[in-house]
Motif scaffolding. Structure first.
Motif, PDB file in Angstrom:
ATOM      1  N   ALA A   1       0.828  -1.206   0.000  1.00  0.00           N
ATOM      2  CA  ALA A   1       0.000   0.000   0.000  1.00  0.00           C
ATOM      3  C   ALA A   1       0.862   1.257   0.000  1.00  0.00           C
ATOM      4  N   ALA A   2       2.016   1.181   0.628  1.00  0.00           N
ATOM      5  CA  ALA A   2       2.895   2.353   0.701  1.00  0.00           C
ATOM      6  C   ALA A   2       3.652   2.576  -0.606  1.00  0.00           C
ATOM      7  N   GLY A   3       3.437   1.687  -1.569  1.00  0.00           N
ATOM      8  CA  GLY A   3       4.050   1.886  -2.880  1.00  0.00           C
ATOM      9  C   GLY A   3       5.457   1.346  -2.980  1.00  0.00           C
ATOM     10  N   CYS A   4       5.815   0.398  -2.089  1.00  0.00           N
ATOM     11  CA  CYS A   4       7.162  -0.187  -2.155  1.00  0.00           C
ATOM     12  C   CYS A   4       7.297  -1.050  -3.403  1.00  0.00           C
ATOM     13  N   VAL A   5       6.212  -1.703  -3.812  1.00  0.00           N
ATOM     14  CA  VAL A   5       6.214  -2.523  -5.009  1.00  0.00           C
ATOM     15  C   VAL A   5       5.165  -1.926  -5.934  1.00  0.00           C
ATOM     16  N   ALA A   6       5.601  -1.284  -6.993  1.00  0.00           N
ATOM     17  CA  ALA A   6       4.647  -0.572  -7.850  1.00  0.00           C
ATOM     18  C   ALA A   6       5.256  -0.258  -9.202  1.00  0.00           C
ATOM     19  N   THR A   7       4.416   0.223 -10.099  1.00  0.00           N
ATOM     20  CA  THR A   7       4.919   0.715 -11.378  1.00  0.00           C
ATOM     21  C   THR A   7       4.977   2.246 -11.304  1.00  0.00           C
ATOM     22  N   VAL A   8       5.830   2.818 -12.128  1.00  0.00           N
ATOM     23  CA  VAL A   8       5.973   4.278 -12.143  1.00  0.00           C
ATOM     24  C   VAL A   8       4.714   4.876 -12.780  1.00  0.00           C
TER      25      VAL A   8
END
Lengths: 190, 169
Positions: free
Chosen positions: A26-33
């Motif tokens: 949820a904190a965006g540690c694993v995400a796409t740009v």
């Protein structure tokens, strides 16, 4: 400790691990740009305008993020496609960028490679290769193609993936800006 | 784990240059008809000067590694039919520091990025691109000398990529 107590502790432990993993995602540690970070600020109007309509084909070659530290942030197909459409719109290079219907041209983009690599304690350098191809929609004729290599170095904060995100976004911005420049320089429509 | 085994593991894993070389040949293009390669001097596009001629050293290493792989080299400026021209530029070089890597992993990273284009010697048409982006960010004192051997790694990446692509039918 009783068996019931042990199971309770084990369950609680698992719940904490799952909660931490969810919080991380949820904190965006694993995400796409996100697309807006990849759209370049174009300094000038293109030298020549192409008086035709264009549509962007589905982008291929993008990567899904994973739990690998340097792959926790990636450039995805849909996000790059959105950034490409936004860039073309902003450049005013074509008469219009169509989202639906038949256009005069189709612009294809294939992400050949994206490599974020550690360049310092809180610094990452990302390199990006994208192959672009502009085709006439009716005939399928190849009007223009170019493969562009770009790179960007960025710093982040400890405990975040900011450095990876910023460097990938910067490499994408440079790549898209160069694509507009070369397209405007090379394509001449009769 | 015994100290000896631990030291062996550290030695085997220390100072690895991370990164994957990439070569991209345009759709419908085959390089199998090219019988010689003209290697232009690597251009230094880093905006910096270094203690030694990094770009010149890379040029020599790429030429010698291509020759080792049986690729015929053409003289610069004398490209004839069937000659592939390799135009490369050094875009990043950071010598780094093994001591800094020893103290804080990630600090003192050694980094080298070379990008290039494969061009037809006669028409000047671009047939493909290549990239070698290598870095050494761990390994501590076991990675001493990375500022030099990273150039060998990058030159090997380029030579392997070009030689293998020429052989592809």
């Amino acid at each position: 400790m009783s068996r019931a107590g042990f199971i309770g502790t084990e369950t609680l432990g698992r719940a904490i691990v799952v909660a931490v993993a969810i919080a991380g995602l949820a904190a965006g540690c694993v995400a796409t740009v996100s697309p807006e970070l990849m759209v370049p600020k174009l300094s000038a109007r293109p030298a020549a305008r192409i008086d035709k309509t264009v549509a962007v084909a589905k982008v291929t070659g993008g990567k899904e993020p994973s739990l690998e530290p340097m792959e926790s942030m990636t450039i995805g197909n849909e996000q790059f496609e959105a950034a490409l459409i936004e860039t073309l719109d902003a450049s005013a290079l074509f008469r219009s960028v169509l989202r639906t219907g038949t256009s005069d041209y189709q612009l294809e983009a294939r992400i050949v490679s994206q490599q974020p690599q550690r360049a310092g304690y809180l610094t990452v350098t990302s390199s990006l290769i994208v192959n672009y191809r502009l085709r006439e929609t009716g005939s399928g004729r190849d009007v223009w193609h170019e493969t562009i290599i770009s790179q960007e170095t960025a710093e982040g904060r400890w405990g975040t993936t900011d450095d990876i995100k910023k460097s990938l976004a910067g490499a994408a911005q440079r790549n898209l800006a160069e694509m507009v420049e070369k397209l405007s320089r090379d394509v001449r429509v009769q | 784990m015994g100290r000896g085994a631990l030291a062996l593991v550290m030695l085997l894993t220390a100072g690895c240059a991370t990164g994957q070389p990439v070569i991209w040949v345009e759709e419908g293009v085959s390089l199998s008809n090219y019988h010689a390669v003209e290697v232009r001097a690597v251009a230094n596009e880093t905006g910096h000067t270094f203690d030694f001629d990094v770009a010149g050293s890379l040029t020599d290493k790429v030429r010698s590694k291509l020759a080792e792989r049986g690729v015929m080299l053409s003289e610069v400026g004398r490209a004839v039919e069937g000659t592939l021209v390799l135009i490369t530029s050094l875009t990043t070089y950071a010598p780094g520091s093994a001591a800094a890597r020893w103290v804080v992993p990630g600090a003192g990273t050694t980094e080298c990025i070379v990008k290039g284009a494969l061009v037809d010697g006669q028409t000047g048409a671009q047939l493909g691109v290549l990239l070698s982006h290598r870095s050494v960010s761990s390994g501590g004192l076991f990675s001493v000398g990375a500022d030099q051997w990273i150039l060998d790694v990058v030159a090997t990446d380029i030579a392997d990529a070009v030689a293998n692509t020429l052989r592809k039918r």
